[in-house]
Design a protein around this motif. Structure first.
Motif, short mmCIF file in Angstrom:
data_model
loop_
_atom_site.label_atom_id
_atom_site.label_comp_id
_atom_site.label_asym_id
_atom_site.label_seq_id
_atom_site.Cartn_x
_atom_site.Cartn_y
_atom_site.Cartn_z
N LEU A 2 -73.54 -64.28 -37.01
CA LEU A 2 -73.65 -63.14 -36.09
C LEU A 2 -74.96 -62.38 -36.31
O LEU A 2 -75.61 -61.93 -35.35
CB LEU A 2 -72.46 -62.19 -36.27
CG LEU A 2 -71.11 -62.75 -35.83
CD1 LEU A 2 -69.99 -61.77 -36.16
CD2 LEU A 2 -71.12 -63.04 -34.34
N ALA A 3 -75.35 -62.23 -37.57
CA ALA A 3 -76.61 -61.52 -37.86
C ALA A 3 -77.81 -62.29 -37.32
O ALA A 3 -78.74 -61.70 -36.76
CB ALA A 3 -76.74 -61.31 -39.38
N ALA A 4 -77.76 -63.62 -37.48
CA ALA A 4 -78.87 -64.42 -36.96
C ALA A 4 -78.94 -64.32 -35.44
O ALA A 4 -80.03 -64.20 -34.85
CB ALA A 4 -78.70 -65.88 -37.39
N HIS A 5 -77.74 -64.36 -34.81
CA HIS A 5 -77.72 -64.26 -33.35
C HIS A 5 -78.23 -62.89 -32.87
O HIS A 5 -79.04 -62.80 -31.93
CB HIS A 5 -76.29 -64.49 -32.85
CG HIS A 5 -76.17 -64.38 -31.36
ND1 HIS A 5 -76.67 -65.32 -30.50
CD2 HIS A 5 -75.61 -63.40 -30.58
CE1 HIS A 5 -76.45 -64.96 -29.25
NE2 HIS A 5 -75.79 -63.78 -29.27
N ALA B 168 -71.37 -52.79 -34.52
CA ALA B 168 -69.91 -52.92 -34.40
C ALA B 168 -69.40 -54.11 -35.20
O ALA B 168 -68.36 -54.04 -35.88
CB ALA B 168 -69.53 -53.06 -32.93
N LEU B 169 -70.10 -55.23 -35.15
CA LEU B 169 -69.69 -56.42 -35.91
C LEU B 169 -69.73 -56.15 -37.40
O LEU B 169 -68.84 -56.59 -38.16
CB LEU B 169 -70.60 -57.59 -35.54
CG LEU B 169 -70.40 -58.14 -34.11
CD1 LEU B 169 -71.47 -59.20 -33.83
CD2 LEU B 169 -69.01 -58.75 -33.96
N LYS B 170 -70.75 -55.43 -37.85
CA LYS B 170 -70.84 -55.14 -39.30
C LYS B 170 -69.72 -54.20 -39.74
O LYS B 170 -69.15 -54.36 -40.82
CB LYS B 170 -72.20 -54.53 -39.60
CG LYS B 170 -73.32 -55.55 -39.51
CD LYS B 170 -74.66 -54.91 -39.81
CE LYS B 170 -75.77 -55.96 -39.72
NZ LYS B 170 -77.10 -55.38 -39.99
N SER B 171 -69.41 -53.22 -38.87
CA SER B 171 -68.30 -52.32 -39.20
C SER B 171 -66.99 -53.09 -39.29
O SER B 171 -66.17 -52.87 -40.19
CB SER B 171 -68.20 -51.22 -38.13
OG SER B 171 -69.39 -50.45 -38.09
N ARG B 172 -66.83 -54.04 -38.38
CA ARG B 172 -65.60 -54.85 -38.40
C ARG B 172 -65.53 -55.71 -39.65
O ARG B 172 -64.46 -55.83 -40.27
CB ARG B 172 -65.57 -55.71 -37.14
CG ARG B 172 -64.31 -56.54 -36.99
CD ARG B 172 -64.36 -57.31 -35.68
NE ARG B 172 -63.16 -58.14 -35.55
CZ ARG B 172 -62.95 -58.98 -34.54
NH1 ARG B 172 -63.86 -59.07 -33.57
NH2 ARG B 172 -61.85 -59.70 -34.47
N MET B 173 -66.68 -56.28 -40.03
CA MET B 173 -66.69 -57.12 -41.24
C MET B 173 -66.47 -56.26 -42.49
O MET B 173 -65.78 -56.69 -43.43
CB MET B 173 -68.02 -57.86 -41.33
CG MET B 173 -68.13 -59.00 -40.32
SD MET B 173 -69.58 -60.02 -40.55
CE MET B 173 -70.81 -58.86 -40.06
N ASP B 174 -66.98 -55.04 -42.53
CA ASP B 174 -66.72 -54.15 -43.66
C ASP B 174 -65.24 -53.83 -43.76
O ASP B 174 -64.66 -53.80 -44.88
CB ASP B 174 -67.52 -52.86 -43.49
CG ASP B 174 -69.01 -53.10 -43.67
OD1 ASP B 174 -69.37 -54.15 -44.28
OD2 ASP B 174 -69.81 -52.27 -43.20
#
Length: 321
Positions: free
Chosen positions: A83-86, A297-303
């Motif tokens: 996701l980070a790469a994308h 949002a994706l990082k918050s979800r992964m946290d």
């Protein structure tokens, strides 16, 4: 809204500080600082200058850097890397498109500014042509006045020629009278030789006077013919000069109008392209911000998933104890 100003005044008065202040005001009010909104807020100014200052203001703004992603374990780690790469790829592409759009807008603004300067130069050249046309008209008036003076002089010469011709007629009449007297003297020559010699002398004098009068008449007529030829030549030159000057002024006006029309069309096209480039740049920035929001949002979800995993691990350890 203030009254519109001429391009030269607007170009000289519009500054970077005014454009930056207007853009920041729009941004504080929650509006996107586009070129059209900035110009509406300022109420005046050249779109090309405003676009160049607006691009400089956008370039000077600091772009917040996205925090480096944490390295989770297992499947979460692989998902976060993907996701980070994308997101980073999309953000880089958006930033690249925004930079290209800003560069295009700056280039178009510079072109429009050059076209405005060219338009002012053409207007100055048109004023110079009109001044030269007025000077030519004054010269034609001076030539016409000189022609009238020559015409008056010709009339005087013709009057002198008529007077000389009348004098010649009088001399001829006198010669005729003298010839009659000579005939009478010849008839009386047998009786008075002295009278005959006197009559001969009178006849010689009359013939000389006639020759002188005829010479004067011929000279006066020759001068009158020369003056008439000079005036005719001068008339033709004046007519040719006026026709040539009218043709030159007509051609220069037509050429000037064609150039001004071409410059105006190029200016309008440049402004249109600058506005389109600014819109593209705005869309690219919006896209980049959306990608950043998605990444956050994706990082918050992964946290949150990591916290849940640690809680599960702590519960499992408590149960084992």
């Amino acid at each position: 809204m203030s009254q519109p100003q001429d391009p030269a005044h607007a170009t000289a008065s519009l500054t970077y500080a005014q454009v930056a202040a207007a853009a920041e005001n729009l941004e504080q009010r929650g509006a996107e600082p586009t070129l059209q909104r900035v110009l509406e807020l300022l109420g005046t100014g050249s779109p090309n200058i405003a676009q160049r200052h607006l691009s400089t203001w956008r370039d000077a703004r600091t772009v917040p850097e996205s925090p480096a992603p944490r390295l989770p374990a297992g499947l979460i780690d692989a998902l976060e890397r993907e996701l980070a790469a994308h997101a980073e790829s999309g953000l880089s592409e958006g930033q690249r498109l925004a930079e290209e759009a800003r560069a295009d807008a700056t280039t178009l603004a510079e072109i429009g500014e050059a076209l405005e300067r060219r338009n002012l130069e053409l207007e100055r050249r048109l004023e110079q042509v009109e001044r030269e046309a007025r000077a030519t008209s004054e010269r034609c008036s001076a030539l016409q006045a000189e022609r009238d003076g020559l015409r008056d002089e010709l009339e005087r010469e013709q009057q002198l020629a008529r007077e000389a011709q009348e004098g010649l007629i009088q001399h001829r009449q006198q010669v005729a009278m003298l010839r009659e007297q000579l005939d009478e003297a010849q008839q009386a020559r047998l009786s008075a030789e002295r009278e005959t010699r006197a009559v001969d002398e009178e006849r010689i004098k009359a013939e000389r006077a006639q020759a002188v009068a005829e010479s004067q008449r011929d000279g006066a007529l020759e001068q009158a013919r020369e003056k008439a030829e000079q005036i005719g030549q001068l008339k033709r030159e004046i007519q040719e000069e006026r026709a040539r000057q009218r043709q030159e002024v007509t051609e220069m006006r037509a050429e000037q109008k064609a150039r001004l029309d071409a410059v105006e069309r190029a200016k309008q096209e440049a402004q249109k392209q600058a506005q389109e480039a600014a819109q593209r740049a705005t869309k690219a920035e919006i896209r980049a911000e959306a990608l950043q929001a998605t990444q956050s949002a994706l990082k918050s979800r992964m946290d949150a998933m990591q916290v849940q995993q640690r809680q599960r691990g702590m519960r499992s350890q408590g149960e084992r104890e």
